[in-house]
Enzyme design. Structure first.
Site, PDB file in Angstrom:
ATOM      1  N   LYS A 182       3.666  -8.405   6.846  1.00  0.00           N
ATOM      2  CA  LYS A 182       4.753  -8.250   6.000  1.00  0.00           C
ATOM      3  C   LYS A 182       4.835  -6.727   5.980  1.00  0.00           C
ATOM      4  O   LYS A 182       3.961  -5.944   5.709  1.00  0.00           O
ATOM      5  CB  LYS A 182       4.427  -8.482   4.597  1.00  0.00           C
ATOM      6  CG  LYS A 182       5.685  -8.585   3.788  1.00  0.00           C
ATOM      7  CD  LYS A 182       5.506  -8.173   2.458  1.00  0.00           C
ATOM      8  CE  LYS A 182       5.264  -6.943   1.893  1.00  0.00           C
ATOM      9  NZ  LYS A 182       6.607  -6.009   1.816  1.00  0.00           N
ATOM     10  N   GLU A 256      -7.121   0.169   3.449  1.00  0.00           N
ATOM     11  CA  GLU A 256      -7.083   1.536   3.773  1.00  0.00           C
ATOM     12  C   GLU A 256      -6.120   2.115   2.779  1.00  0.00           C
ATOM     13  O   GLU A 256      -4.816   1.652   2.700  1.00  0.00           O
ATOM     14  CB  GLU A 256      -6.041   1.600   5.287  1.00  0.00           C
ATOM     15  CG  GLU A 256      -7.256   1.169   6.472  1.00  0.00           C
ATOM     16  CD  GLU A 256      -8.149   2.073   6.792  1.00  0.00           C
ATOM     17  OE1 GLU A 256      -8.302   3.161   6.329  1.00  0.00           O
ATOM     18  OE2 GLU A 256      -8.749   1.559   7.849  1.00  0.00           O
ATOM     19  N   CYS A 290      -1.352   9.247   4.706  1.00  0.00           N
ATOM     20  CA  CYS A 290      -2.439   9.045   3.742  1.00  0.00           C
ATOM     21  C   CYS A 290      -3.616  10.118   3.921  1.00  0.00           C
ATOM     22  O   CYS A 290      -4.224  10.437   2.992  1.00  0.00           O
ATOM     23  CB  CYS A 290      -3.178   7.672   4.028  1.00  0.00           C
ATOM     24  SG  CYS A 290      -3.425   7.247   5.837  1.00  0.00           S
ATOM     25  N   GLU A 387      -2.334  11.784  -5.397  1.00  0.00           N
ATOM     26  CA  GLU A 387      -1.774  11.855  -4.191  1.00  0.00           C
ATOM     27  C   GLU A 387      -0.312  11.892  -4.172  1.00  0.00           C
ATOM     28  O   GLU A 387       0.322  11.284  -5.196  1.00  0.00           O
ATOM     29  CB  GLU A 387      -1.883  10.747  -3.645  1.00  0.00           C
ATOM     30  CG  GLU A 387      -1.526  10.458  -2.081  1.00  0.00           C
ATOM     31  CD  GLU A 387      -1.780   9.300  -1.637  1.00  0.00           C
ATOM     32  OE1 GLU A 387      -1.679   8.155  -1.939  1.00  0.00           O
ATOM     33  OE2 GLU A 387      -2.503   9.245  -0.322  1.00  0.00           O
TER      34      GLU A 387
END
Ligand code: TAP
Length: 479
Positions: A182, A256, A290, A387
């Site tokens: 997906k 991850e 990331c 983040e």
């Protein structure tokens, strides 16, 4: 000074259909439900295409197709035969690289120079690399008779849509698994183009299935009882939900997740090189990375000099049309992501850090955020802890290597770090102490399919890439 360049004609080389179905069992099929989503060009807000929003029944069909393909064909095919398909896919990706790069830039907002020179070559390289492993799995150091796991459910984010697909699909197929993938809701187009590539490569039906949709589609997929393996890349928040929902099931999981990497510059570093590395570390792909070096830790003695050089360099970056080859900084991927970046930047100012951006005209349409520096950042500030996933750099200082390590590790994340110094012994000393899955020395954001990638702590678990990446898709018990 920034300039906004008008869109060139390169989008003519892509053929975007107005509407897409789901790719199940090698065919395009309609969703069993009525829900549809739209994907837009984040640089112009124009609608690029409409696509199906898969529901539970669609996911069920896709998993059933993957199971059938696993049982009847792929799980039984000798490794050398699987390798032929992967090599073929890699070659088709290379042949269609230009078109795929344009499609990626249109759907994601990243500069064409990056999708053309970084994303696409790495996508092909991943398929070539894992094609090479397909007939050598017993030599991977994972036991004498490694076996595939079965059906892999793979859910990916929007920041490197086709590259994340390659990171997931190439090792899964090389190891003999079948896949239901997906893509993210805001960037489905290259995954849908990849479905066509599977057909071009004559991949047996059902080996790769693509189901588009939003978070509920991803949830239905990872929760499906007939899935053997879940591979997820995305936010720590959703990663946690997934880990909870598969706990106690037979499913193997790799996650991850996010990061808050420190890019650490020592006073003896080659300054010009470090400036380039810091710029690449945080402004590559608008900071939607990331492992972005979102915290600059600079040794106090060179802070003023480094900041001056950094500001000079930022003033030369061009923000604008992602399809213009001169663009350095493209569009932010979505209105939601832009709101998140704005909110955190405002929090930075409120908490007392000083904000700086080069003067920069912002186009009226689309989602844009100028490259931004925060100085006077304290470790307690949200911009030092959370983040941002955008082009925002928080600058902190340190005096000693030990202090640099302490500050760098003072985060719940542990995905990557960068060290800039001329001293080899210091690189080794730092690498030994930094709690990060990847430590780059005098470089940043460098990727290679042969290198394992993954995090410590809340950045997730499992490794993708390299020989280690095979382990996530194999049952390594002896026969
Ligand atoms: P998420 O919101 O976590 O979305 C990632 C994927 O999960 C999307 O396909 C999303 O679908 C789907 N999803 C959302 N809710 C779900 C649920 N409850 N169950 C199953 N799937 C669900 O992250 P994002 O905003 O796309 O990406 C940004 C994040 O990804 C950042 O935190 C970044 O650090 C992380 N990231 C990590 C890495 C590595 S390698 N560690 C690489 C890239 C990105 P929709 O998008 O359609 O909602």
């Amino acid at each position: 000074m920034f300039e906004y360049a008008p869109a060139p004609e390169s989008r003519d080389i892509v053929d975007i259909r107005p509407s897409y179905g789901l790719f199940i069992n090698g065919e395009w099929v309609d969703s069993l439900g009525d829900a549809r989503d739209k994907t837009i060009n984040p640089a112009s807000e124009e609608v690029l295409a409409e696509f199906a929003h898969a529901n539970e029944a669609d996911v069920d069909r896709a998993v059933a197709a993957a199971r059938k393909a696993y049982d009847s064909v792929w799980g039984r095919l000798p490794g050398r035969e699987r390798a032929k398909y992967l090599f073929r896919i890699a070659r088709v990706v290379q042949e269609r690289a230009r078109e795929l790069a344009v499609l990626e830039s249109l759907d994601n907002g990243k500069p064409i120079r990056e999708s053309r020179d970084v994303d696409l070559p790495l996508v092909a390289a991943h398929f070539f690399y894992y094609a090479g492993w397909a007939d050598k799995l017993e030599h991977a150091g994972l036991g004498p008779a490694p076996r595939p796991l079965g059906v892999a459910a793979q859910v990916i984010p929007w920041n490197f849509p086709l590259l994340m697909l390659a990171w997931k699909i190439a090792p899964a197929l090389a190891c003999g698994n079948t896949v239901v993938l997906k893509p993210a809701e805001t960037t489905p187009l290259t995954a849908l183009a990849f479905a066509e590539i599977c057909r071009q490569a004559d991949l047996p039906p059902g080996v790769v299935n693509i189901v588009t949709g939003a978070g509920d589609t991803g949830q239905a997929l990872v929760n499906h009882p007939d899935v053997d393996k879940v591979a997820f890349t995305g936010s720590t928040e959703v990663g946690r939900l997934i880990a909870r929902s598969v706990a106690g099931s037979r499913k193997r999981v790799t996650l991850e997740l996010g990061g808050k990497a420190a890019n650490i510059v020592f006073e003896d570093a080659a300054l010009d090189q470090a400036v380039e590395g810091v710029v690449n570390g945080i402004f590559f792909n608008q900071g939607h990375v990331c492992c972005a070096g979102s915290r600059l830790l600079v040794q106090e003695s060179i802070e003023a000099e480094l900041l001056a050089a950094l500001k000079r360099r930022l003033s030369t970056l061009r923000m604008g049309d992602p399809l213009d080859k001169n663009t350095d900084i493209g569009a932010i991927n979505s209105a939601a992501q832009l709101a998140k970046i704005r909110e955190l930047s405002e929090a930075g100012e409120r908490e007392g850090a000083e904000r700086w951006s080069p003067s920069c005209p912002i186009p009226e349409k689309g989602f844009w955020f100028p490259p931004t520096l925060f100085t006077g950042v304290a470790q307690s500030h949200r911009i030092a802890r959370e983040e941002i996933f955008g082009p925002v750099l928080s600058v902190l200082t340190f005096r000693t290597p030990a202090e640099a390590v302490e500050k760098a590790n003072n985060t719940p994340y542990g995905l990557s770090a960068g060290v800039w110094t001329e001293k080899g012994s210091r690189i080794l000393w730092m690498a030994d102490r930094l709690r990060a899955g990847v430590v780059w020395a005098n470089t940043f954001n460098r990727f290679d399919p042969a290198s394992p990638f993954g995090g410590y702590k809340e950045s997730g678990y499992g490794r993708e890439g390299g020989r280690h990446g095979l382990e996530a898709y194999l049952d390594v018990r002896p026969m």
